[in-house]
Design a protein around this motif. Structure first.
Motif, PDB file in Angstrom:
ATOM      1  N   ILE A   1     -13.883   2.051 -12.385  1.00  0.00           N
ATOM      2  CA  ILE A   1     -13.220   3.090 -11.586  1.00  0.00           C
ATOM      3  C   ILE A   1     -12.149   2.469 -10.691  1.00  0.00           C
ATOM      4  O   ILE A   1     -11.082   3.043 -10.475  1.00  0.00           O
ATOM      5  N   LYS A   2     -12.419   1.273 -10.163  1.00  0.00           N
ATOM      6  CA  LYS A   2     -11.443   0.598  -9.301  1.00  0.00           C
ATOM      7  C   LYS A   2     -10.259   0.045 -10.086  1.00  0.00           C
ATOM      8  O   LYS A   2      -9.268  -0.378  -9.510  1.00  0.00           O
ATOM      9  N   GLY A   3     -10.379   0.074 -11.405  1.00  0.00           N
ATOM     10  CA  GLY A   3      -9.285  -0.446 -12.213  1.00  0.00           C
ATOM     11  C   GLY A   3      -9.521  -1.854 -12.694  1.00  0.00           C
ATOM     12  O   GLY A   3      -8.691  -2.420 -13.391  1.00  0.00           O
TER      13      GLY A   3
ATOM     14  N   SER B   1      -5.988   3.546  -9.728  1.00  0.00           N
ATOM     15  CA  SER B   1      -7.396   3.615  -9.338  1.00  0.00           C
ATOM     16  C   SER B   1      -7.605   4.133  -7.934  1.00  0.00           C
ATOM     17  O   SER B   1      -8.575   4.807  -7.647  1.00  0.00           O
ATOM     18  N   ARG B   2      -6.686   3.794  -7.001  1.00  0.00           N
ATOM     19  CA  ARG B   2      -6.851   4.227  -5.613  1.00  0.00           C
ATOM     20  C   ARG B   2      -5.517   4.638  -5.030  1.00  0.00           C
ATOM     21  O   ARG B   2      -4.493   4.051  -5.318  1.00  0.00           O
ATOM     22  N   SER B   3      -5.555   5.633  -4.194  1.00  0.00           N
ATOM     23  CA  SER B   3      -4.360   6.041  -3.471  1.00  0.00           C
ATOM     24  C   SER B   3      -4.328   5.333  -2.125  1.00  0.00           C
ATOM     25  O   SER B   3      -5.351   5.199  -1.461  1.00  0.00           O
ATOM     26  N   THR B   4      -3.150   4.875  -1.739  1.00  0.00           N
ATOM     27  CA  THR B   4      -2.999   4.240  -0.424  1.00  0.00           C
ATOM     28  C   THR B   4      -2.966   5.275   0.682  1.00  0.00           C
ATOM     29  O   THR B   4      -3.387   5.021   1.799  1.00  0.00           O
ATOM     30  N   VAL B   5      -2.454   6.462   0.364  1.00  0.00           N
ATOM     31  CA  VAL B   5      -2.203   7.441   1.419  1.00  0.00           C
ATOM     32  C   VAL B   5      -3.359   8.401   1.647  1.00  0.00           C
ATOM     33  O   VAL B   5      -3.353   9.156   2.617  1.00  0.00           O
ATOM     34  N   VAL B   6      -4.347   8.422   0.738  1.00  0.00           N
ATOM     35  CA  VAL B   6      -5.544   9.239   0.936  1.00  0.00           C
ATOM     36  C   VAL B   6      -6.751   8.384   0.589  1.00  0.00           C
ATOM     37  O   VAL B   6      -6.944   8.027  -0.562  1.00  0.00           O
ATOM     38  N   ASN B   7      -7.537   8.036   1.574  1.00  0.00           N
ATOM     39  CA  ASN B   7      -8.650   7.128   1.335  1.00  0.00           C
ATOM     40  C   ASN B   7      -9.780   7.441   2.315  1.00  0.00           C
ATOM     41  O   ASN B   7      -9.656   7.177   3.510  1.00  0.00           O
ATOM     42  N   PRO B   8     -10.870   8.014   1.838  1.00  0.00           N
ATOM     43  CA  PRO B   8     -11.949   8.421   2.748  1.00  0.00           C
ATOM     44  C   PRO B   8     -12.648   7.271   3.455  1.00  0.00           C
ATOM     45  O   PRO B   8     -13.364   7.481   4.425  1.00  0.00           O
ATOM     46  N   SER B   9     -12.412   6.032   2.993  1.00  0.00           N
ATOM     47  CA  SER B   9     -13.041   4.886   3.659  1.00  0.00           C
ATOM     48  C   SER B   9     -12.318   4.503   4.943  1.00  0.00           C
ATOM     49  O   SER B   9     -12.818   3.702   5.724  1.00  0.00           O
ATOM     50  N   ILE B  10     -11.101   5.046   5.150  1.00  0.00           N
ATOM     51  CA  ILE B  10     -10.328   4.765   6.361  1.00  0.00           C
ATOM     52  C   ILE B  10     -10.187   6.071   7.132  1.00  0.00           C
ATOM     53  O   ILE B  10      -9.468   6.967   6.712  1.00  0.00           O
ATOM     54  N   THR B  11     -10.877   6.182   8.258  1.00  0.00           N
ATOM     55  CA  THR B  11     -10.944   7.460   8.975  1.00  0.00           C
ATOM     56  C   THR B  11     -10.573   7.293  10.437  1.00  0.00           C
ATOM     57  O   THR B  11     -11.079   6.403  11.120  1.00  0.00           O
TER      58      THR B  11
ATOM     59  N   GLU C   1     -10.621  -3.349  26.243  1.00  0.00           N
ATOM     60  CA  GLU C   1     -11.942  -3.319  25.609  1.00  0.00           C
ATOM     61  C   GLU C   1     -12.275  -1.985  24.962  1.00  0.00           C
ATOM     62  O   GLU C   1     -13.201  -1.890  24.156  1.00  0.00           O
ATOM     63  N   LEU C   2     -11.532  -0.929  25.287  1.00  0.00           N
ATOM     64  CA  LEU C   2     -11.870   0.398  24.786  1.00  0.00           C
ATOM     65  C   LEU C   2     -11.371   0.637  23.361  1.00  0.00           C
ATOM     66  O   LEU C   2     -11.788   1.592  22.713  1.00  0.00           O
ATOM     67  N   VAL C   3     -10.489  -0.222  22.891  1.00  0.00           N
ATOM     68  CA  VAL C   3      -9.923  -0.055  21.546  1.00  0.00           C
ATOM     69  C   VAL C   3     -10.224  -1.294  20.707  1.00  0.00           C
ATOM     70  O   VAL C   3      -9.988  -2.420  21.132  1.00  0.00           O
ATOM     71  N   LYS C   4     -10.759  -1.068  19.510  1.00  0.00           N
ATOM     72  CA  LYS C   4     -11.049  -2.166  18.592  1.00  0.00           C
ATOM     73  C   LYS C   4      -9.812  -2.460  17.746  1.00  0.00           C
ATOM     74  O   LYS C   4      -9.233  -1.556  17.145  1.00  0.00           O
ATOM     75  N   VAL C   5      -9.378  -3.723  17.721  1.00  0.00           N
ATOM     76  CA  VAL C   5      -8.220  -4.129  16.924  1.00  0.00           C
ATOM     77  C   VAL C   5      -8.704  -4.928  15.713  1.00  0.00           C
ATOM     78  O   VAL C   5      -9.379  -5.944  15.870  1.00  0.00           O
ATOM     79  N   THR C   6      -8.368  -4.464  14.521  1.00  0.00           N
ATOM     80  CA  THR C   6      -8.767  -5.129  13.285  1.00  0.00           C
ATOM     81  C   THR C   6      -7.529  -5.675  12.578  1.00  0.00           C
ATOM     82  O   THR C   6      -6.519  -4.972  12.460  1.00  0.00           O
ATOM     83  N   VAL C   7      -7.616  -6.930  12.121  1.00  0.00           N
ATOM     84  CA  VAL C   7      -6.527  -7.539  11.341  1.00  0.00           C
ATOM     85  C   VAL C   7      -7.042  -7.702   9.905  1.00  0.00           C
ATOM     86  O   VAL C   7      -7.703  -8.687   9.573  1.00  0.00           O
ATOM     87  N   PRO C   8      -6.802  -6.708   9.033  1.00  0.00           N
ATOM     88  CA  PRO C   8      -7.357  -6.760   7.669  1.00  0.00           C
ATOM     89  C   PRO C   8      -6.767  -7.911   6.853  1.00  0.00           C
ATOM     90  O   PRO C   8      -5.594  -8.240   6.980  1.00  0.00           O
ATOM     91  N   LYS C   9      -7.611  -8.512   6.036  1.00  0.00           N
ATOM     92  CA  LYS C   9      -7.169  -9.628   5.186  1.00  0.00           C
ATOM     93  C   LYS C   9      -7.086  -9.244   3.718  1.00  0.00           C
ATOM     94  O   LYS C   9      -6.388  -9.903   2.942  1.00  0.00           O
ATOM     95  N   GLN C  10      -7.805  -8.191   3.310  1.00  0.00           N
ATOM     96  CA  GLN C  10      -7.786  -7.787   1.915  1.00  0.00           C
ATOM     97  C   GLN C  10      -8.292  -6.355   1.781  1.00  0.00           C
ATOM     98  O   GLN C  10      -8.731  -5.754   2.761  1.00  0.00           O
ATOM     99  N   GLY C  11      -8.204  -5.822   0.582  1.00  0.00           N
ATOM    100  CA  GLY C  11      -8.757  -4.503   0.310  1.00  0.00           C
ATOM    101  C   GLY C  11      -7.891  -3.355   0.794  1.00  0.00           C
ATOM    102  O   GLY C  11      -6.701  -3.495   1.086  1.00  0.00           O
ATOM    103  N   ASP C  12      -8.525  -2.179   0.918  1.00  0.00           N
ATOM    104  CA  ASP C  12      -7.815  -0.947   1.260  1.00  0.00           C
ATOM    105  C   ASP C  12      -7.181  -1.016   2.641  1.00  0.00           C
ATOM    106  O   ASP C  12      -6.073  -0.503   2.854  1.00  0.00           O
ATOM    107  N   LYS C  13      -7.862  -1.613   3.601  1.00  0.00           N
ATOM    108  CA  LYS C  13      -7.319  -1.700   4.957  1.00  0.00           C
ATOM    109  C   LYS C  13      -6.049  -2.561   4.982  1.00  0.00           C
ATOM    110  O   LYS C  13      -5.074  -2.234   5.665  1.00  0.00           O
ATOM    111  N   LYS C  14      -6.074  -3.647   4.227  1.00  0.00           N
ATOM    112  CA  LYS C  14      -4.884  -4.505   4.148  1.00  0.00           C
ATOM    113  C   LYS C  14      -3.725  -3.760   3.488  1.00  0.00           C
ATOM    114  O   LYS C  14      -2.566  -3.884   3.894  1.00  0.00           O
ATOM    115  N   ARG C  15      -4.032  -2.952   2.465  1.00  0.00           N
ATOM    116  CA  ARG C  15      -2.975  -2.205   1.776  1.00  0.00           C
ATOM    117  C   ARG C  15      -2.316  -1.190   2.701  1.00  0.00           C
ATOM    118  O   ARG C  15      -1.105  -0.960   2.620  1.00  0.00           O
TER     119      ARG C  15
END
Length: 601
Positions: free
Chosen positions: A199-201, A241-251, A325-339
């Motif tokens: 499914i992921k391609g 396999s995946r859309s960058t602009v619609v992804n339920p894993s990123i909310t 401290e009130l905001v979590k900052v993530t620096v993605p290295k791979q996967g959907d978040k990086k895309r």
């Protein structure tokens, strides 16, 4: 004028465009495979539809979001229309527009098509713009991995208590009977793992199984079934396999990125709500004290979040930040978040390019000043290279050695200043000595005539050619007055005097592009001169070898016919009229041009 400039600077990329009126009210959202062509068509065509004509008259500004594919553009357009419901768009009230593939969060998970996305821990893949593609994926999965389709609660306790019995699906081999414990959870989970990759391609590892299944059908003479498998494989190989602009894993996340140059920084903001991009905005920040990207991005995030009243608790950025401290900052290295961070960065880069194009149209001086300042920094020069000259040699097997000098002023060709050189003091193919000669001749003449010297000289070649050019500057006493570098063709390495280690500029930098343009222009100009000289030499030698044909006759023929090819195709009468019967006969006999028959009278 402002709208015209915006249209001219749009990218030739897939994306979504938004039209706004003078009050900044959103009028229309559309998608495009090529943003520039699609938007321009609104203003160049005569529209038969009255509402379209009214829409075009109201447009005061254009915004856009760049995406990777046409499919992403379609999905993003759908999201934005639902969110903002512009006046001139068809209203999309159905939230179940696109299909997804669901791997259900349960024991012995089912895999099925759905148009509902629930936060129940299940895995959702998509959305897809083609139901046909989804059905092809699920059909092929079913051929390879017999999975249950029933909705039973297959807990270990229920299976142990023999609560369920196998059904028809088991007997026709569409299921392995997990309900009666005929298939273990480990075996089933391994199948799900392979299905997830498909499914992921990532189905290259499964391709052999697909092909084996196809050939098995063919061996059994079941060609219709084999052809069906072949069609499914072809569909799968082309699906997204995946859309960058619609992804339920990123909310409910804010995404920020930054690109910068010497004078400005550009920060892009993407707003993601319920797994979909609903907003994009890019700002330009003028630097004051050579601030770094980290401090500029932190400043921009606070301002943009306040402007758009964002309360998202998590940010995705390309660099680590400290914004409380009130905001979590993530620096993605791979996967959907990086895309999704890469998509934000892509939009920031396009915005920067568009600003450059707009500035070039409405304020060319600012554009030139920026490029000159960037070149001074990139090439480590003492002053801006407003006047650049580039030299190139040309010879083939040592014949007709020539050279060329091209001149750029303020980053643009100044063709009236281009010069050709015939090599006079060098025998044979000696590029180093030829370069030394032409550089000496060029700057000796400029000094004698009291003309302006360039700030930078570019030599087409490596360390050897650069050293030859420097010798001439030393002889003329110009070593400290003119900067000189060499550019080698193989890896575009830049050589500096006295430094054996070359410098490599970013392949996308404007400084390198201008140097490449200089080098290519010098090469073109040199080759053209060399080709002309060879052609003229060949013509002259061919005509001059005819006994009784002198230089004056050669010039007369060349002036009329321009080339040997045209001379050969001329009639005897044409040549005779030009140079007389006696000489025309000699030329005709040499080139085997048919003469008129002699009179028998």
């Amino acid at each position: 004028m402002e709208l015209e400039v915006q249209i001219k600077s749009l990218p030739n990329s897939p994306g979504v465009y938004q039209y706004f009126d003078r009050t900044d009210k959103l009028l229309y959202i559309g998608k495009a495979k090529n943003l520039k062509k699609r938007v321009a068509s609104y203003f160049t065509k005569t529209h038969e539809n009255g509402k379209t004509r009214v829409l075009v008259k109201k447009i005061a500004s254009i915004k856009h979001i760049v995406v990777e594919t046409e499919t992403d553009a379609l999905l993003l357009e759908n999201n934005l229309i639902k969110k903002y419901q512009p006046r001139y768009n068809v209203l999309l009230k159905d939230d179940k527009t696109y299909p997804w593939i669901c791997i259900k969060n349960e024991a012995f998970p089912r895999v099925f098509l759905t148009r509902n996305v629930w936060k129940d821990g299940s895995e959702y893949y998509g959305p897809y713009t083609s139901v046909k593609t989804v059905r092809a994926i699920l059909s092929l999965i079913k051929e390879l991995y017999p999975l249950r389709s029933c909705a039973y609660n297959l807990s270990a306790e229920n299976i142990e208590n023999e609560k369920y019995k196998v059904c028809l699906e088991y007997h026709i081999k569409n299921c392995k009977g997990a309900c009666e414990g005929l298939q273990t959870a480990g075996s089933y989970d391994q199948d799900i793992k392979e299905i997830r990759n498909i499914i992921k391609g990532h189905f290259k590892s499964s391709l052999k199984q697909f092909e084996k299944l196809m050939f098995d059908f063919a061996d059994k003479a079941e060609y219709e079934e084999a052809h069906k498998i072949k069609e499914k494989i072809e569909l799968l190989s082309n699906y997204q396999s995946r859309s960058t602009v619609v992804n339920p894993s990123i909310t409910n996340v804010d995404v920020f990125s930054i690109v910068s140059d010497e004078l400005f920084a550009y920060v892009n903001f993407l707003k993601i709500t319920n797994g979909a991009i609903i907003q994009s905005h890019t700002v330009e920040i003028k630097k004051k004290l050579d601030e770094d990207d980290k401090s500029l991005l932190e400043l921009a995030i606070v301002e943009i979040r306040d402007r758009f009243k964002s309360t998202s608790a998590e940010l995705y950025t390309p660099i680590a930040l400290d914004i409380g401290e009130l905001v979590k900052v993530t620096v993605p290295k791979q996967g959907d978040k990086k895309r999704i961070v890469d998509l934000s960065l892509r939009n920031a880069k396009y915005f920067r390019q568009e600003r450059f194009k707009q500035i070039q149209i409405v304020d060319p001086d600012r554009h030139t000043n920026r490029i000159m300042a960037q070149m001074q920094k990139d090439l480590r020069l003492n002053e801006e290279p407003r006047h650049i000259e580039c030299f190139d040699n040309s010879n083939i097997q040592g014949t007709h050695p020539v050279a060329a000098c091209v001149v750029f002023k303020n980053g643009k060709p100044d063709k009236k200043e281009y010069r050709h050189f015939n090599i006079k003091t060098v025998d044979g193919p000696d590029d180093y000595a030829s370069m030394e000669e032409v550089v000496h001749r060029r700057y000796k003449r400029l000094v004698e005539e009291g003309r302006d010297l360039p700030q930078l000289v570019v030599i087409d070649g490596g360390k050897g050619q650069l050293s030859s050019g420097l010798k001439s500057l030393d002889i003329l006493g110009l070593r400290g007055k003119i900067a000189m570098i060499g550019i080698a063709k193989r890896l575009e390495e830049i050589y500096y005097p006295g430094d054996p280690i070359p410098m490599y500029l970013d392949k996308k930098s404007e400084s390198l592009k201008i140097i490449q343009q200089l080098r290519n222009e010098a090469h073109r100009f040199s080759i053209t001169h060399h080709r002309n000289k060879r052609s003229k030499s060949a013509i002259n030698s061919d005509l001059s070898s005819i006994n009784g044909i002198g230089e004056k006759t050669v010039l007369t023929l060349l002036k009329k016919f321009k080339s040997i090819k045209r001379l050969k195709s001329a009639t005897f009468e044409d040549i005779e009229q030009l140079i007389g019967k006696d000489k025309a006969t000699k030329v005709s006999q040499h080139f085997k041009i048919e003469s008129p028959p002699k009179s028998t009278l």
